[in-house]
Design a protein around this motif. Structure first.
Motif, PDB file in Angstrom:
ATOM      1  N   GLY A 120      35.955  43.526  55.710  1.00 15.05           N
ATOM      2  CA  GLY A 120      36.592  42.222  55.636  1.00 15.05           C
ATOM      3  C   GLY A 120      37.133  41.966  54.231  1.00 15.05           C
ATOM      4  N   ARG A 121      37.867  40.888  54.065  1.00 18.22           N
ATOM      5  CA  ARG A 121      38.601  40.657  52.819  1.00 18.22           C
ATOM      6  C   ARG A 121      38.170  39.369  52.112  1.00 18.22           C
ATOM      7  NH1 ARG A 121      42.775  44.552  51.860  1.00 18.22           N
ATOM      8  NH2 ARG A 121      44.139  42.933  51.156  1.00 18.22           N
ATOM      9  N   LEU A 122      38.351  39.400  50.802  1.00 11.58           N
ATOM     10  CA  LEU A 122      38.163  38.239  49.952  1.00 11.58           C
ATOM     11  C   LEU A 122      39.438  38.054  49.134  1.00 11.58           C
ATOM     12  CD1 LEU A 122      36.431  36.064  48.388  1.00 11.58           C
ATOM     13  CD2 LEU A 122      35.766  37.949  46.850  1.00 11.58           C
ATOM     14  N   ALA A 123      39.970  36.835  49.137  1.00 14.13           N
ATOM     15  CA  ALA A 123      41.143  36.513  48.310  1.00 14.13           C
ATOM     16  C   ALA A 123      40.735  35.445  47.312  1.00 14.13           C
ATOM     17  CB  ALA A 123      42.297  36.017  49.184  1.00 14.13           C
ATOM     18  N   PRO A 125      39.305  43.213  33.735  1.00 20.01           N
ATOM     19  CA  PRO A 125      38.166  44.008  33.260  1.00 20.01           C
ATOM     20  C   PRO A 125      36.809  43.336  33.506  1.00 20.01           C
ATOM     21  CG  PRO A 125      39.880  43.872  31.573  1.00 20.01           C
ATOM     22  CD  PRO A 125      40.250  42.901  32.647  1.00 20.01           C
ATOM     23  N   ASN A 126      36.793  42.023  33.672  1.00 20.76           N
ATOM     24  CA  ASN A 126      35.554  41.310  33.985  1.00 20.76           C
ATOM     25  C   ASN A 126      35.346  41.174  35.492  1.00 20.76           C
ATOM     26  OD1 ASN A 126      35.255  40.915  31.219  1.00 20.76           O
ATOM     27  ND2 ASN A 126      36.279  38.936  31.272  1.00 20.76           N
ATOM     28  N   LEU A 127      36.438  40.916  36.195  1.00 20.59           N
ATOM     29  CA  LEU A 127      36.351  40.655  37.627  1.00 20.59           C
ATOM     30  C   LEU A 127      35.999  41.904  38.430  1.00 20.59           C
ATOM     31  CD1 LEU A 127      36.633  38.476  39.779  1.00 20.59           C
ATOM     32  CD2 LEU A 127      39.085  39.023  39.906  1.00 20.59           C
ATOM     33  N   ARG A 128      36.595  43.033  38.075  1.00 22.31           N
ATOM     34  CA  ARG A 128      36.365  44.264  38.840  1.00 22.31           C
ATOM     35  C   ARG A 128      34.870  44.618  38.915  1.00 22.31           C
ATOM     36  NH1 ARG A 128      39.620  48.142  40.756  1.00 22.31           N
ATOM     37  NH2 ARG A 128      41.451  47.342  39.647  1.00 22.31           N
ATOM     38  N   PRO A 129      34.146  44.711  37.779  1.00 19.81           N
ATOM     39  CA  PRO A 129      32.719  45.035  37.873  1.00 19.81           C
ATOM     40  C   PRO A 129      31.884  43.914  38.498  1.00 19.81           C
ATOM     41  CG  PRO A 129      33.346  44.687  35.574  1.00 19.81           C
ATOM     42  CD  PRO A 129      34.603  44.675  36.377  1.00 19.81           C
ATOM     43  N   LEU A 130      32.290  42.669  38.298  1.00 19.32           N
ATOM     44  CA  LEU A 130      31.576  41.549  38.921  1.00 19.32           C
ATOM     45  C   LEU A 130      31.638  41.670  40.439  1.00 19.32           C
ATOM     46  CD1 LEU A 130      30.147  38.774  38.733  1.00 19.32           C
ATOM     47  CD2 LEU A 130      32.428  37.737  38.647  1.00 19.32           C
ATOM     48  N   LEU A 131      32.824  41.954  40.964  1.00 21.55           N
ATOM     49  CA  LEU A 131      32.978  42.142  42.405  1.00 21.55           C
ATOM     50  C   LEU A 131      32.214  43.376  42.890  1.00 21.55           C
ATOM     51  CD1 LEU A 131      36.762  41.252  42.711  1.00 21.55           C
ATOM     52  CD2 LEU A 131      34.881  39.986  43.774  1.00 21.55           C
ATOM     53  N   ALA A 132      32.321  44.461  42.153  1.00 20.79           N
ATOM     54  CA  ALA A 132      31.650  45.704  42.548  1.00 20.79           C
ATOM     55  C   ALA A 132      30.141  45.518  42.632  1.00 20.79           C
ATOM     56  CB  ALA A 132      31.999  46.822  41.566  1.00 20.79           C
ATOM     57  N   SER A 136      28.707  42.893  43.539  1.00 20.61           N
ATOM     58  CA  SER A 136      28.423  41.832  44.513  1.00 20.61           C
ATOM     59  C   SER A 136      28.815  42.223  45.936  1.00 20.61           C
ATOM     60  CB  SER A 136      29.189  40.560  44.119  1.00 20.61           C
ATOM     61  OG  SER A 136      28.911  40.195  42.792  1.00 20.61           O
ATOM     62  N   GLY A 137      29.085  43.501  46.161  1.00 24.14           N
ATOM     63  CA  GLY A 137      29.405  43.954  47.512  1.00 24.14           C
ATOM     64  C   GLY A 137      30.881  44.033  47.837  1.00 24.14           C
ATOM     65  N   TRP A 138      31.736  43.908  46.817  1.00 22.70           N
ATOM     66  CA  TRP A 138      33.184  43.921  47.023  1.00 22.70           C
ATOM     67  C   TRP A 138      33.837  45.026  46.198  1.00 22.70           C
ATOM     68  CZ3 TRP A 138      34.853  40.592  50.643  1.00 22.70           C
ATOM     69  CH2 TRP A 138      34.101  39.447  50.896  1.00 22.70           C
ATOM     70  N   ARG A 139      34.981  45.521  46.695  1.00 22.27           N
ATOM     71  CA  ARG A 139      35.807  46.448  45.920  1.00 22.27           C
ATOM     72  C   ARG A 139      37.163  45.794  45.689  1.00 22.27           C
ATOM     73  NH1 ARG A 139      39.491  49.382  48.166  1.00 22.27           N
ATOM     74  NH2 ARG A 139      38.408  49.482  50.165  1.00 22.27           N
ATOM     75  N   LEU A 140      37.527  45.639  44.410  1.00 17.36           N
ATOM     76  CA  LEU A 140      38.825  45.037  44.087  1.00 17.36           C
ATOM     77  C   LEU A 140      39.929  45.965  44.563  1.00 17.36           C
ATOM     78  CD1 LEU A 140      40.267  42.651  42.706  1.00 17.36           C
ATOM     79  CD2 LEU A 140      40.219  43.981  40.590  1.00 17.36           C
ATOM     80  N   ASP A 141      40.815  45.435  45.402  1.00 17.07           N
ATOM     81  CA  ASP A 141      41.855  46.236  46.039  1.00 17.07           C
ATOM     82  C   ASP A 141      43.209  46.031  45.357  1.00 17.07           C
ATOM     83  OD1 ASP A 141      42.539  48.027  48.092  1.00 17.07           O
ATOM     84  OD2 ASP A 141      43.342  46.398  49.317  1.00 17.07           O
ATOM     85  N   SER A 142      43.497  44.800  44.941  1.00 20.75           N
ATOM     86  CA  SER A 142      44.751  44.529  44.223  1.00 20.75           C
ATOM     87  C   SER A 142      44.549  43.314  43.331  1.00 20.75           C
ATOM     88  CB  SER A 142      45.914  44.304  45.192  1.00 20.75           C
ATOM     89  OG  SER A 142      45.734  43.127  45.939  1.00 20.75           O
ATOM     90  N   TYR A 143      45.362  43.252  42.273  1.00 19.07           N
ATOM     91  CA  TYR A 143      45.191  42.211  41.273  1.00 19.07           C
ATOM     92  C   TYR A 143      46.561  41.811  40.741  1.00 19.07           C
ATOM     93  CZ  TYR A 143      43.478  39.959  36.980  1.00 19.07           C
ATOM     94  OH  TYR A 143      43.212  39.067  35.962  1.00 19.07           O
ATOM     95  N   VAL A 144      46.887  40.522  40.869  1.00 16.44           N
ATOM     96  CA  VAL A 144      48.153  40.000  40.361  1.00 16.44           C
ATOM     97  C   VAL A 144      47.837  38.783  39.501  1.00 16.44           C
ATOM     98  CG1 VAL A 144      50.357  38.928  40.970  1.00 16.44           C
ATOM     99  CG2 VAL A 144      49.441  40.765  42.391  1.00 16.44           C
ATOM    100  N   ALA A 147      43.579  37.961  43.436  1.00 16.49           N
ATOM    101  CA  ALA A 147      42.750  39.163  43.439  1.00 16.49           C
ATOM    102  C   ALA A 147      42.253  39.366  44.867  1.00 16.49           C
ATOM    103  CB  ALA A 147      41.582  39.022  42.479  1.00 16.49           C
ATOM    104  N   LEU A 148      42.597  40.488  45.451  1.00 14.16           N
ATOM    105  CA  LEU A 148      42.161  40.814  46.816  1.00 14.16           C
ATOM    106  C   LEU A 148      41.079  41.871  46.756  1.00 14.16           C
ATOM    107  CD1 LEU A 148      45.559  41.008  48.734  1.00 14.16           C
ATOM    108  CD2 LEU A 148      43.791  39.264  48.989  1.00 14.16           C
TER     109      LEU A 148
END
Length: 199
Positions: A138-141, A168-175, A177-185, A193-194
């Motif tokens: 599933g997705r998180l936006a 650089p802060n969001l990617r590891p925070l998501l990782a 927490s059970g999420w993988r950052l897929d795209s970032y604008v 951030a998806l």
């Protein structure tokens, strides 16, 4: 403002009545943010920290009449404004802390969070709770109708290296927490951030 839930409630409660009037041109940005999630008819989606429910009609259009739309917010006055605007017809409104959702594990296909991350009291824990209620894949936006630089300028603040929305802060925070950052604008006209729910 601190991220203590009582402070968040007080801040938004005091501003609820005029909230929509302050941002009358955000509709197209919300529509583009929701479109990027890739929702399908019949999907189940949560608008986490829905405020006055500005995304609910766009989310409803994306999932159709067979889909489920839930708007959750901590501030009663914001949900009152959503009802006043008739947005409760687009989805169910829940007065709740997104850090403790009254939803079953894996029940949702996606979560949309406009301006959410900067108001989470415990970002890692809270993002894990959002991951809990979303099915694997599933997705998180994480969305904002303007980018980090434009938002900082609006509030007469400088961007700081500890901004949670910085990649650089969001990617590891998501990782973590059970999420993988897929795209970032992050551009003047939007922040999006998806992320995908890991198995």
């Amino acid at each position: 403002m601190s991220n203590d839930p009582r402070d968040v409630q007080e801040f938004f409660g005091a501003r609820a009545a005029g909230w929509d009037a302050r941002f009358p041109d955000d509709g197209p940005a919300y529509a583009a943010g929701v479109a990027a999630i890739g929702l399908r008819p019949g999907d189940k989606v949560l608008d986490a920290g829905c405020g006055t429910g500005r995304a609910l009609s766009v989310l409803r259009a994306a999932v159709g009449p067979a889909g489920t739309v839930i708007g959750a917010d901590l501030t009663p006055a914001m949900l009152d404004e959503a009802v006043r605007a008739g947005r409760d017809t687009e989805g169910a409104l829940l007065l709740t802390d997104v850090g403790r959702l009254p939803l079953r594990t894996g029940v949702l296909d996606a979560v949309f969070g406009a301006g959410l991350i900067s108001h989470l009291p415990e970002p890692g824990t809270n993002l894990r709770e959002l991951a809990r209620v979303v099915r694997p894949g599933g997705r998180l936006a994480l969305f904002h109708p303007i980018g980090r630089k434009a938002l900082a300028a609006r509030h007469r603040r400088q961007l700081t290296p500890d901004d949670l929305r910085a990649e650089p802060n969001l990617r590891p925070l998501l990782a973590g927490s059970g999420w993988r950052l897929d795209s970032y604008v992050d551009e003047d006209t939007r922040f999006l951030a998806l992320a995908v729910r890991e198995d």
